[in-house]
Design a protein around this motif. Structure first.
Motif, PDB file in Angstrom:
ATOM      1  N   ASP A 234       1.007  -1.598   0.025  1.00  0.00           N
ATOM      2  CA  ASP A 234       0.205  -0.234  -0.239  1.00  0.00           C
ATOM      3  C   ASP A 234       0.614   1.550   0.157  1.00  0.00           C
ATOM      4  OD1 ASP A 234      -2.046   1.189   0.272  1.00  0.00           O
ATOM      5  OD2 ASP A 234      -3.163   0.701   2.308  1.00  0.00           O
ATOM      6  N   HIS A 235       0.410   2.192   0.020  1.00  0.00           N
ATOM      7  CA  HIS A 235       1.085   3.637  -0.663  1.00  0.00           C
ATOM      8  C   HIS A 235       2.142   4.167  -1.530  1.00  0.00           C
ATOM      9  CE1 HIS A 235      -1.313   3.613   3.865  1.00  0.00           C
ATOM     10  NE2 HIS A 235      -1.763   4.547   3.298  1.00  0.00           N
TER      11      HIS A 235
ATOM     12  N   PRO B 136      -7.756   6.598  -4.120  1.00  0.00           N
ATOM     13  CA  PRO B 136      -7.179   8.653  -3.770  1.00  0.00           C
ATOM     14  C   PRO B 136      -7.056   7.830  -2.441  1.00  0.00           C
ATOM     15  CG  PRO B 136     -10.425   7.719  -3.963  1.00  0.00           C
ATOM     16  CD  PRO B 136      -8.912   6.853  -4.699  1.00  0.00           C
ATOM     17  N   SER B 137      -6.550   8.855  -1.945  1.00  0.00           N
ATOM     18  CA  SER B 137      -5.424   8.901  -0.532  1.00  0.00           C
ATOM     19  C   SER B 137      -5.425   9.914   0.244  1.00  0.00           C
ATOM     20  CB  SER B 137      -3.833   8.360  -1.049  1.00  0.00           C
ATOM     21  OG  SER B 137      -3.044   8.372  -0.072  1.00  0.00           O
ATOM     22  N   LYS B 138      -6.134   9.574   1.326  1.00  0.00           N
ATOM     23  CA  LYS B 138      -5.660  10.796   2.155  1.00  0.00           C
ATOM     24  C   LYS B 138      -4.294  11.407   3.189  1.00  0.00           C
ATOM     25  CE  LYS B 138      -9.726   9.220   4.871  1.00  0.00           C
ATOM     26  NZ  LYS B 138     -10.383   8.047   6.368  1.00  0.00           N
TER      27      LYS B 138
ATOM     28  N   LYS C 144      -2.542   7.271  -5.025  1.00  0.00           N
ATOM     29  CA  LYS C 144      -1.564   6.141  -4.274  1.00  0.00           C
ATOM     30  C   LYS C 144      -2.470   4.978  -5.547  1.00  0.00           C
ATOM     31  CE  LYS C 144      -4.063   3.997  -0.651  1.00  0.00           C
ATOM     32  NZ  LYS C 144      -4.417   3.531   0.776  1.00  0.00           N
ATOM     33  N   ASP C 145      -1.145   3.678  -5.304  1.00  0.00           N
ATOM     34  CA  ASP C 145      -1.216   2.802  -5.945  1.00  0.00           C
ATOM     35  C   ASP C 145      -1.376   1.563  -5.111  1.00  0.00           C
ATOM     36  OD1 ASP C 145      -1.775   4.387  -8.184  1.00  0.00           O
ATOM     37  OD2 ASP C 145       0.612   3.657  -8.902  1.00  0.00           O
ATOM     38  N   ILE C 146      -1.937   0.459  -5.326  1.00  0.00           N
ATOM     39  CA  ILE C 146      -1.791  -0.830  -4.399  1.00  0.00           C
ATOM     40  C   ILE C 146      -1.514  -1.633  -5.053  1.00  0.00           C
ATOM     41  CG2 ILE C 146      -2.755  -1.656  -2.594  1.00  0.00           C
ATOM     42  CD1 ILE C 146      -4.944   0.803  -2.329  1.00  0.00           C
ATOM     43  N   VAL C 147      -0.673  -2.857  -4.351  1.00  0.00           N
ATOM     44  CA  VAL C 147      -0.449  -3.929  -5.539  1.00  0.00           C
ATOM     45  C   VAL C 147      -1.228  -4.916  -4.693  1.00  0.00           C
ATOM     46  CG1 VAL C 147       1.445  -5.787  -6.258  1.00  0.00           C
ATOM     47  CG2 VAL C 147       1.351  -3.028  -6.977  1.00  0.00           C
ATOM     48  N   LYS C 148      -1.849  -5.819  -4.695  1.00  0.00           N
ATOM     49  CA  LYS C 148      -2.394  -7.197  -4.106  1.00  0.00           C
ATOM     50  C   LYS C 148      -1.438  -8.226  -4.592  1.00  0.00           C
ATOM     51  CE  LYS C 148      -6.551  -5.316  -1.821  1.00  0.00           C
ATOM     52  NZ  LYS C 148      -7.502  -5.928  -1.258  1.00  0.00           N
TER      53      LYS C 148
ATOM     54  N   ALA D 156       6.022   3.296   0.722  1.00  0.00           N
ATOM     55  CA  ALA D 156       5.305   2.178   1.148  1.00  0.00           C
ATOM     56  C   ALA D 156       5.070   1.270   2.296  1.00  0.00           C
ATOM     57  CB  ALA D 156       5.367   0.582  -0.154  1.00  0.00           C
ATOM     58  N   THR D 157       3.872   0.903   2.222  1.00  0.00           N
ATOM     59  CA  THR D 157       3.578   0.163   3.677  1.00  0.00           C
ATOM     60  C   THR D 157       3.117  -1.758   3.188  1.00  0.00           C
ATOM     61  OG1 THR D 157       2.278   1.727   4.367  1.00  0.00           O
ATOM     62  CG2 THR D 157       1.833  -0.208   5.745  1.00  0.00           C
ATOM     63  N   ILE D 158       4.507  -2.528   3.941  1.00  0.00           N
ATOM     64  CA  ILE D 158       3.782  -4.197   3.597  1.00  0.00           C
ATOM     65  C   ILE D 158       2.512  -4.979   4.582  1.00  0.00           C
ATOM     66  CG2 ILE D 158       4.758  -5.949   3.494  1.00  0.00           C
ATOM     67  CD1 ILE D 158       5.712  -4.233   1.740  1.00  0.00           C
ATOM     68  N   ASN D 159       1.751  -5.408   3.873  1.00  0.00           N
ATOM     69  CA  ASN D 159       0.789  -5.579   5.114  1.00  0.00           C
ATOM     70  C   ASN D 159       0.991  -7.500   5.038  1.00  0.00           C
ATOM     71  OD1 ASN D 159      -1.202  -4.009   6.092  1.00  0.00           O
ATOM     72  ND2 ASN D 159      -0.795  -2.660   3.781  1.00  0.00           N
ATOM     73  N   ILE D 160       0.915  -8.171   5.619  1.00  0.00           N
ATOM     74  CA  ILE D 160       1.011  -9.738   5.183  1.00  0.00           C
ATOM     75  C   ILE D 160      -0.603 -10.172   5.801  1.00  0.00           C
ATOM     76  CG2 ILE D 160       2.002 -11.462   5.850  1.00  0.00           C
ATOM     77  CD1 ILE D 160       3.794  -9.345   4.459  1.00  0.00           C
TER      78      ILE D 160
END
Length: 152
Positions: free
Chosen positions: A16-17, A47-49, A54-58, A79-83
């Motif tokens: 994210d981000h 949209p990003s506050k 922003k772009d997001i990759v899943k 960028a933020t990594i979410n597991i």
């Protein structure tokens, strides 16, 4: 009422981000653009506050290796990594750009020892973060076009 444009993933990673317009480069450095079996969701210019857009990759059924996270830090430093496990965020962290980059970026100097047939991994020190500039540990050449020289 909010509308979900992309379904949540059961297992995997959400990046994210990512700066708007950079997600395709993230897919490229992770080798996902050449992987016909990977299940990947890509959102661009959402949209990003915090950043406006922003772009997001899943990426389903895959967790990133530390070296892959280091590559993302070079092109998407916010960028933020979410597991994700069982549809829930199990771990979340921001990427960090190290002071020393080893084996991720190729020196642009063709005569540099790291580009010859010697068993030497490339090594760079970060000399500037905005804009990002790296200096080769061996030949001291400054590298400004980092994305073009990331080892895929």
């Amino acid at each position: 009422m909010e509308e979900l444009k992309v379904q949540p993933i059961k297992e995997g990673t959400v990046i994210d981000h990512i700066a708007s317009g950079t997600a395709l480069k993230v897919l490229s450095i992770l080798g996902l653009s050449k992987s016909p079996t990977a299940t990947v969701s890509l959102l661009m210019n959402v949209p990003s506050k915090k950043y406006g857009k922003k772009d997001i990759v899943k990426i389903e059924a895959r967790e990133l290796k530390p070296k892959e996270v280091d590559k993302i830090a070079l092109i998407a430093p916010n960028a933020t990594i979410n597991i994700i496990r069982n549809y829930k965020v199990k771990d979340k962290y921001k990427v960090k750009l190290s002071e020393i980059i080893i084996g991720i970026v190729r020196c642009s100097n063709p005569s540099c020892i790291s580009n010859l047939r010697e068993p030497v991994e490339s090594k760079f020190s970060v000399i500037s973060r905005k804009p990002l500039k790296l200096r080769c540990y061996y030949c001291e050449r400054e590298l400004t076009d980092i994305i073009e020289n990331i080892v895929i």
